[in-house]
Design a protein around this motif. Structure first.
Motif, mmCIF file in Angstrom:
data_model
loop_
_atom_site.group_PDB
_atom_site.id
_atom_site.type_symbol
_atom_site.label_atom_id
_atom_site.label_comp_id
_atom_site.label_asym_id
_atom_site.label_seq_id
_atom_site.Cartn_x
_atom_site.Cartn_y
_atom_site.Cartn_z
ATOM 1 N N GLY A 94 39.237 -29.534 -29.665
ATOM 2 C CA GLY A 94 40.276 -29.367 -28.652
ATOM 3 C C GLY A 94 39.783 -28.840 -27.322
ATOM 4 N N TYR A 95 38.486 -28.981 -27.062
ATOM 5 C CA TYR A 95 37.936 -28.474 -25.796
ATOM 6 C C TYR A 95 38.273 -29.375 -24.619
ATOM 7 C CZ TYR A 95 34.627 -27.645 -22.023
ATOM 8 O OH TYR A 95 34.079 -27.423 -20.785
ATOM 9 N N GLN A 96 38.646 -28.753 -23.507
ATOM 10 C CA GLN A 96 38.730 -29.403 -22.202
ATOM 11 C C GLN A 96 38.386 -28.346 -21.158
ATOM 12 O OE1 GLN A 96 39.170 -32.522 -21.126
ATOM 13 N NE2 GLN A 96 39.339 -33.299 -23.234
ATOM 14 N N PRO A 97 37.636 -28.727 -20.114
ATOM 15 C CA PRO A 97 37.403 -27.746 -19.043
ATOM 16 C C PRO A 97 38.717 -27.371 -18.382
ATOM 17 C CG PRO A 97 36.635 -29.940 -18.412
ATOM 18 C CD PRO A 97 36.993 -30.017 -19.849
ATOM 19 N N ARG A 98 38.880 -26.082 -18.072
ATOM 20 C CA ARG A 98 40.160 -25.587 -17.564
ATOM 21 C C ARG A 98 40.088 -25.065 -16.130
ATOM 22 N NH1 ARG A 98 41.786 -21.901 -22.815
ATOM 23 N NH2 ARG A 98 39.860 -20.833 -22.178
ATOM 24 N N VAL A 99 38.883 -24.875 -15.599
ATOM 25 C CA VAL A 99 38.733 -24.329 -14.247
ATOM 26 C C VAL A 99 38.462 -25.470 -13.271
ATOM 27 C CG1 VAL A 99 37.461 -22.741 -12.761
ATOM 28 C CG2 VAL A 99 37.802 -22.181 -15.189
ATOM 29 N N PRO A 100 39.408 -25.808 -12.382
ATOM 30 C CA PRO A 100 39.148 -26.852 -11.386
ATOM 31 C C PRO A 100 37.937 -26.476 -10.540
ATOM 32 C CG PRO A 100 41.476 -26.235 -11.392
ATOM 33 C CD PRO A 100 40.759 -25.225 -12.230
ATOM 34 N N PHE A 101 37.075 -27.454 -10.247
ATOM 35 C CA PHE A 101 35.844 -27.127 -9.545
ATOM 36 C C PHE A 101 36.103 -26.493 -8.184
ATOM 37 C CE2 PHE A 101 32.244 -28.132 -6.754
ATOM 38 C CZ PHE A 101 31.225 -27.510 -7.466
ATOM 39 N N GLU A 102 37.071 -26.990 -7.466
ATOM 40 C CA GLU A 102 37.354 -26.448 -6.134
ATOM 41 C C GLU A 102 37.716 -24.964 -6.223
ATOM 42 O OE1 GLU A 102 38.707 -29.088 -7.478
ATOM 43 O OE2 GLU A 102 37.959 -30.763 -6.266
ATOM 44 N N THR A 103 38.551 -24.623 -7.215
ATOM 45 C CA THR A 103 38.945 -23.229 -7.412
ATOM 46 C C THR A 103 37.768 -22.381 -7.854
ATOM 47 O OG1 THR A 103 41.180 -23.932 -8.045
ATOM 48 C CG2 THR A 103 40.515 -21.701 -8.663
#
Length: 327
Positions: free
Chosen positions: A293-302
């Motif tokens: 259930g992994y997905q990256p959660r931190v938007p790169f711009e942020t």
């Protein structure tokens, strides 16, 4: 859960330790953590200051190659999360021996102790650099390893050693391979903190070759999220790629950092390309996404904006490190 974390005073290891002790990692609760760190140039006890008084933290200064010390520490822990490594490619090109000693022999020392003391899980943290370079598409976990630098060759060796212990000794091993990390507390020899601190100090930044090398960027908190999932839910004997989903050329990344620091391209020095510089990295995260259930959660711009702001506001942390390292 009682966890032994090697390299827990480094960039990624300390983030994992802080987040575990602060109750931020799903599936890990009421944890106690023993950090084993040699405190070489990139290990920094100050990285653990936010949790220094936590009753669940024990810090041990020492070397993962010290068999007697490792044998003393491993018993009583439910899991080992193995971050400790020499990790800077340029340093490995200048001198490979410390990389072989720490990354291969150190890993073997830990694995032997884990077998002797029947550790419940051994999570080995590795890198996408073991795959080499890929022109198109993305690496799956069964892609042949083809490292191109002494650093990545030493990490590939340790990966294979860990997986061999899983098959030979039935040790509960899981290997993770991440893409390029960024975030606060990263040692300022790495590209993002190096560029940001240079620009803050009015210096120019060095861009290798034509700047066309492509990397996938992963926020350190997303990486630690993936590690926690692999630690608590991953299948024994398996490898899981952890990526961030943001591919940029080094030139594109440089442009974003220049903009974030309010300066222009006159602050860039084009320098001779690194030897055997891998052109492109890209990991396929289908396996860890479907299974865990992994997905990256931190938007790169942020994440990038927050990282730049952290370095601007924490000169007292990075300035002594740069001076000590001669950067």
């Amino acid at each position: 859960m009682r966890i032994l974390v090697t390299g827990g005073a480094g960039f990624i290891g300390s983030h994992f330790v802080r987040s575990v002790l602060q109750g931020e990692r799903d599936g890990i609760s009421d944890a106690s953590v023993t950090v084993l760190d040699k405190l070489t140039y990139s290990g920094n006890r100050a990285n653990l200051d936010p949790v220094a008084s936590h009753p669940g933290l024990t810090f041990v200064e020492g070397d993962i190659c010290d068999e007697a010390l490792v044998d003393e520490l491993v018993p009583g822990h439910d899991a080992i999360v193995h971050f400790a490594a020499e990790s800077h490619v340029d340093r490995s090109i200048a001198g490979a021996k410390p990389f072989v000693v720490t990354n291969v022999l150190g890993t073997q020392t830990l694995l032997d102790a884990a077998v002797r003391h029947r550790t419940g899980r051994f999570l080995h943290v590795s890198t996408d650099e073991v795959y080499g370079s890929i022109e198109s598409g993305s690496w799956s976990e069964d892609w042949p390893l083809a490292p191109n630098s002494p650093y990545s060759a030493s990490k590939a060796s340790s990966d294979l050693l860990a997986l061999a212990y899983s098959r030979t000794h039935h040790l509960d091993v899981v290997v993770t391979r991440c893409s390029n990390n960024y975030g606060p507390y990263q040692f300022p020899e790495k590209v993002i903190p190096l560029f940001v601190t240079n620009l803050i100090d009015g210096r120019n930044v060095p861009l290798y070759g034509d700047g066309g090398n492509i990397r996938d960027w992963l926020h350190v908190d997303d990486h630690c999220h993936g590690i926690a999932l692999a630690l608590t839910r991953g299948r024994a004997g398996e490898v899981y790629n952890i990526g961030g989903g943001t591919e940029l050329t080094n030139k594109e990344l440089t442009g974003l950092l220049l903009d974030a620091c309010g300066v222009g391209w006159e602050r860039v020095d084009y320098v001779e390309d690194r030897k055997a510089h891998d052109r492109r990295y890209s990991v396929d995260i289908t396996k860890i996404s479907k299974e865990l259930g992994y997905q990256p959660r931190v938007p790169f711009e942020t994440g990038l904006a927050d990282t730049v702001r952290w370095y601007v506001e924490n000169r007292s942390w990075w300035e002594p490190l740069r001076e000590k390292a001669g950067l």
